[in-house]
Design an enzyme around this catalytic site. Structure first.
Site, short mmCIF file in Angstrom:
data_model
loop_
_atom_site.label_atom_id
_atom_site.label_comp_id
_atom_site.label_asym_id
_atom_site.label_seq_id
_atom_site.Cartn_x
_atom_site.Cartn_y
_atom_site.Cartn_z
N ASN A 92 -6.46 -15.14 -6.20
CA ASN A 92 -5.14 -15.16 -5.54
C ASN A 92 -4.53 -16.56 -5.57
O ASN A 92 -3.34 -16.73 -5.85
CB ASN A 92 -5.28 -14.71 -4.08
CG ASN A 92 -5.51 -13.22 -3.93
OD1 ASN A 92 -5.37 -12.46 -4.89
ND2 ASN A 92 -5.88 -12.80 -2.74
N HIS A 140 -1.42 -0.69 -1.28
CA HIS A 140 -0.36 -0.79 -2.30
C HIS A 140 0.72 0.27 -2.12
O HIS A 140 1.78 0.19 -2.74
CB HIS A 140 -1.02 -0.64 -3.68
CG HIS A 140 -0.16 -1.01 -4.83
ND1 HIS A 140 0.35 -0.08 -5.72
CD2 HIS A 140 0.29 -2.21 -5.27
CE1 HIS A 140 1.07 -0.69 -6.65
NE2 HIS A 140 1.05 -1.99 -6.40
N ARG A 152 1.42 -5.55 4.09
CA ARG A 152 0.11 -6.12 3.71
C ARG A 152 0.18 -7.62 3.49
O ARG A 152 -0.66 -8.37 3.96
CB ARG A 152 -0.39 -5.46 2.42
CG ARG A 152 -1.64 -6.13 1.84
CD ARG A 152 -2.15 -5.41 0.61
NE ARG A 152 -1.17 -5.35 -0.45
CZ ARG A 152 -1.05 -6.27 -1.41
NH1 ARG A 152 -1.82 -7.33 -1.42
NH2 ARG A 152 -0.14 -6.12 -2.36
N ARG A 203 1.07 -1.18 -15.83
CA ARG A 203 -0.27 -1.70 -16.09
C ARG A 203 -1.20 -0.54 -16.46
O ARG A 203 -1.11 0.54 -15.88
CB ARG A 203 -0.85 -2.42 -14.87
CG ARG A 203 -0.08 -3.65 -14.43
CD ARG A 203 -0.88 -4.45 -13.39
NE ARG A 203 -0.05 -5.39 -12.67
CZ ARG A 203 0.31 -6.59 -13.12
NH1 ARG A 203 -0.09 -6.97 -14.32
NH2 ARG A 203 1.07 -7.40 -12.40
N ARG A 256 3.31 -9.26 -15.25
CA ARG A 256 2.67 -10.57 -15.21
C ARG A 256 1.18 -10.52 -15.52
O ARG A 256 0.43 -9.77 -14.92
CB ARG A 256 2.89 -11.21 -13.84
CG ARG A 256 2.40 -12.65 -13.74
CD ARG A 256 2.57 -13.17 -12.34
NE ARG A 256 3.96 -13.16 -11.94
CZ ARG A 256 4.36 -13.08 -10.68
NH1 ARG A 256 3.47 -12.96 -9.72
NH2 ARG A 256 5.64 -13.10 -10.38
N HIS A 286 9.50 -1.52 -13.06
CA HIS A 286 8.35 -1.45 -12.17
C HIS A 286 8.12 -0.04 -11.64
O HIS A 286 7.09 0.25 -11.05
CB HIS A 286 8.57 -2.43 -11.00
CG HIS A 286 7.38 -2.63 -10.13
ND1 HIS A 286 7.30 -2.19 -8.82
CD2 HIS A 286 6.19 -3.24 -10.38
CE1 HIS A 286 6.14 -2.52 -8.30
NE2 HIS A 286 5.44 -3.15 -9.22
N TYR A 328 -6.89 0.76 -5.10
CA TYR A 328 -5.60 0.57 -4.43
C TYR A 328 -5.22 1.83 -3.69
O TYR A 328 -5.42 2.94 -4.18
CB TYR A 328 -4.49 0.29 -5.46
CG TYR A 328 -4.56 -1.04 -6.18
CD1 TYR A 328 -5.71 -1.81 -6.19
CD2 TYR A 328 -3.46 -1.51 -6.87
CE1 TYR A 328 -5.76 -3.02 -6.87
CE2 TYR A 328 -3.49 -2.72 -7.56
CZ TYR A 328 -4.65 -3.47 -7.56
OH TYR A 328 -4.69 -4.65 -8.23
#
Length: 701
Positions: free
Chosen positions: A53, A600, A572, A383, A413, A443, A476
């Site tokens: 992170n 998520h 979160r 992803r 990313r 997204h 997630y």
């Protein structure tokens, strides 16, 4: 005085700094590493996550700040601070975090290693026989890969790669009776394991590769005096933004490839270095990279704690890590196996991951690839997993002559290279592939299967908050919807036409979309609650998201709070809203849930005077979600599924194991069950089904 002025300005602001809020989030992750109820391996896992992170934080957020500083652009943080005072505050806080991170590792975790069957040792702590093994490994594997790169009057400064461990070796020679000190850099190849493993009878020994190289460093510097050997690691600016362009023929794939190359040369924003480094080396590096002590982090022990994954994932210890229960059948699916094509014609299905498996979605896609009646598949991909079954199914569908359209987001990313590679594979197989949309990042998560059934065509739709990644779907929490409802099908078809072509639909019935209208539509939903509250009607808002940062929406929350609307937020990570401030946000509470699973899922609940509206989807309340991304929230129209979604929110608000309550000053307080209070851990509860599925909606607000 200046420090007090900065602190006062931060306290007075009605917004919390996004970056300082993120560092507080990483403290909540570090809290998991401190949890003595977890196994040592799970604690090490969370320690490694804090390191990953922090790497991303420096590459992206600190990198973004330096984009302003280096190019003389003005920037005001949410706290009102300009770029330079904010840089000092941010890096001071980061130093404090790193100090706490390493104190936890050295004082709380490392002393437990030996009794759990492993240890991290220096070469000098090995037996003579073990040292001979290490010596052989150095000679045969490490030594041939090392390349010393001297920097002096005759050699230019070498390109030191981002986030690789590097030795700066200061050597001295006497030339013409004058001592000459030089610095030579030796980067440790990133494709070698961080630890050399030695099996003892009672434990596994992990020897850091840098300590093996240090032990044998003289092999690289013969006939010169070694003055000092200094291990360090740099983090470069990894923040880049695609040039805005209206040229629809622009080759975005090539543009991303160029940006990926420049990422390797980005300006240095952080240097981690072991204690007592050479003053000569530090002087050279600080001047070269235009950094100061604020950018330099002196590490007391193991640099780059991400390397702990090698220990965590070791085959001998996997059995001792957190055991994930088997997924349960979704409430909206029967326990017995059903034909999903037939079942979805009559029923909508809400999936709540990871408690419900992603298998129904992947299996439906795999079946569609082989089904002779399926005409086409359309999908957005952000992803993917390694060796993705999703990609395999799309390839098979194309081979079987079906029309396959895929929007691959190559600006995801750190997954840019993977997505480009997977997109090119699909193109070669005959799929219609689009690599992103101009200046926007796609997204949203959508899938549509078009199937001919007799005289009509049925569209099977999947839309959710999570990626089409079978691996992260087990880690997630996400929500998603499977349906053949014609309203969803129409909306999603129109949405695909927008993102793959040049279309502007009049309106969607069940979707809220960005970049065009989502912010304003959410604001209108908030204002509607405020109007109801002012009329004395029942009102309430409950929202579960990853991040809350958009000022316009925050201001609407403040207005609604003043109007008397009870607002419960489950955020979160980043939260820029101040809860519980007198005469501003007294009716707003914020909690963060951090535990075994990464929260998520996004769910938005509006009471609407008893005719409640609940949305799920891909969007957080962030500027980027509204202005720079293609996002979608979907209305959960089915009453039974809506109750399921409300149920999820209800128990998230009751959790007293993984929850942290945000205070007005931006700090968080860990929620713990009272003496006689029922223990509610949502990360276990949704597996157990030991809860009521008939939640009274009034309890929510």
């Amino acid at each position: 005085m200046l420090v007090n002025k900065v602190s006062d300005q931060i306290k007075k602001s009605k917004y919390i700094s996004r970056d300082l809020s993120w560092l507080r989030f990483n403290y909540r992750v570090l809290d998991q590493a401190r949890d003595t109820n977890k196994s040592i391996f799970d604690r090490l896992k969370f320690m490694a996550i804090t390191a990953s992170n922090l790497d991303e934080f420096f590459m992206i957020r600190v990198g973004s700040l330096y984009n302003y500083i280096d190019y003389g652009k003005e920037r005001h943080d949410y706290s009102g601070l300009r770029e330079l005072p904010f840089r000092k505050k941010l890096l001071d806080y980061a130093h404090r975090f790193v100090n706490d991170q390493y104190l936890t590792y050295s004082n709380e975790l490392k002393p437990l290693f030996s009794k759990h069957g492993f240890d991290v040792l220096q070469v000098e702590e090995l037996t003579e026989i073990e040292q001979k093994k290490v010596d052989s490994y150095f000679k045969n594997t490490i030594f041939p890969l090392l390349t010393p790169m001297v920097y002096d009057n005759y050699h230019g400064f070498p390109l030191l790669m981002n986030q690789l461990l590097t030795f700066g070796v200061v050597t001295r020679t006497t030339e013409e009776q004058k001592a000459q000190d030089r610095v030579t850099f030796v980067q440790i190849p990133g494709n070698l394991a961080r630890f050399y493993e030695i099996n003892r009878k009672d434990k596994i020994i992990f020897v850091p590769i840098e300590e093996i190289i240090r032990w044998k460093i003289k092999k690289l510097f013969r006939n010169v005096e070694i003055v000092s050997v200094n291990l360090f690691r740099i983090t470069r600016n990894g923040d880049f933004t695609l040039e805005e362009s209206d040229d629809i023929d622009a080759d975005f794939v090539q543009e991303i490839k160029v940006k990926l190359r420049t990422r390797k040369k980005g300006r240095v924003v952080r240097m981690e270095v072991e204690r007592n480094p050479s003053p000569l080396m530090m002087k050279i590096l600080k001047e070269r990279w235009v950094i100061d002590n604020a950018n330099v982090f002196t590490m007391a022990s193991l640099i780059d704690l991400r390397s702990l994954w090698q220990i965590i994932n070791h085959r001998q210890f996997k059995e001792r890590c957190f055991k994930q229960p088997p997924p349960v059948t979704p409430l909206s699916l029967p326990a017995e196996t059903v034909d999903m094509f037939e079942y979805l014609k009559e029923h909508d299905v809400l999936l709540h991951h990871p408690y419900n498996s992603m298998e129904p979605v992947v299996a439906l896609l795999e079946r569609a690839a082989e089904d002779p009646y399926v005409l086409g598949i359309k999908q957005t991909i952000y992803r993917l997993a390694d060796q993705s079954r999703v990609t395999a199914a799309l390839l098979k569908a194309a081979e079987n002559g079906k029309h396959v359209s895929v929007l691959f987001e190559v600006k995801a990313r750190f997954d840019e290279e993977r997505n480009i590679k997977e997109g090119e594979r699909l193109e070669k197989a005959g799929c219609f592939v689009i690599y992103g949309i101009s200046k926007y990042k796609t997204h949203t998560k959508m899938l549509m299967i078009i199937r001919k059934e007799g005289e009509k065509v049925t569209r099977y739709v999947h839309i959710g908050s999570g990626n089409y990644n079978e691996q992260t779907a087990r880690l997630y929490t996400d929500v998603s919807l499977l349906t053949t409802d014609e309203v969803y099908a129409h909306d999603v078809s129109e949405f695909f036409n927008v993102i793959t072509g040049h279309s502007r639909p009049n309106e969607y019935k069940y979707l809220l979309t960005s970049p065009n209208s989502m912010r304003q539509q959410l604001i209108e939903l908030i204002r509607n609650e405020a109007r109801n509250a002012k009329k004395g009607l029942k009102s309430g808002i409950v929202i579960k998201i990853n991040s809350l940062e958009d000022k316009e929406v925050i201001d609407e929350f403040y207005k609604a709070s003043k109007a008397g609307v009870p607002i419960k937020l489950i955020v979160r990570g980043i939260c820029c809203l101040r809860p519980g401030r007198e005469e501003l946000s007294e009716n707003i509470t914020v909690r963060s849930i951090v535990g075994e699973y990464l929260e998520h899922s996004r769910l938005y609940y509006f009471h609407n005077n008893g005719e409640s509206k609940v949305y799920g989807g891909s969007a957080d309340i962030m500027v980027r979600s509204f202005d720079r991304r293609v996002e979608a929230l979907f209305l959960i129209a089915n009453e039974e599924l809506k109750r399921e979604a409300i149920n999820i929110l209800h128990y998230n608000l009751l959790d007293n194991v993984n929850s942290y309550i945000m205070r007005e000053d931006g700090t968080y307080l860990k929620k713990r069950p009272a003496a006689n209070e029922e223990v509610i851990d949502v990360h276990k509860l949704f597996y157990s089904r030991a809860y009521s599925t008939e939640v009274v909606e009034a309890e929510l607000v």
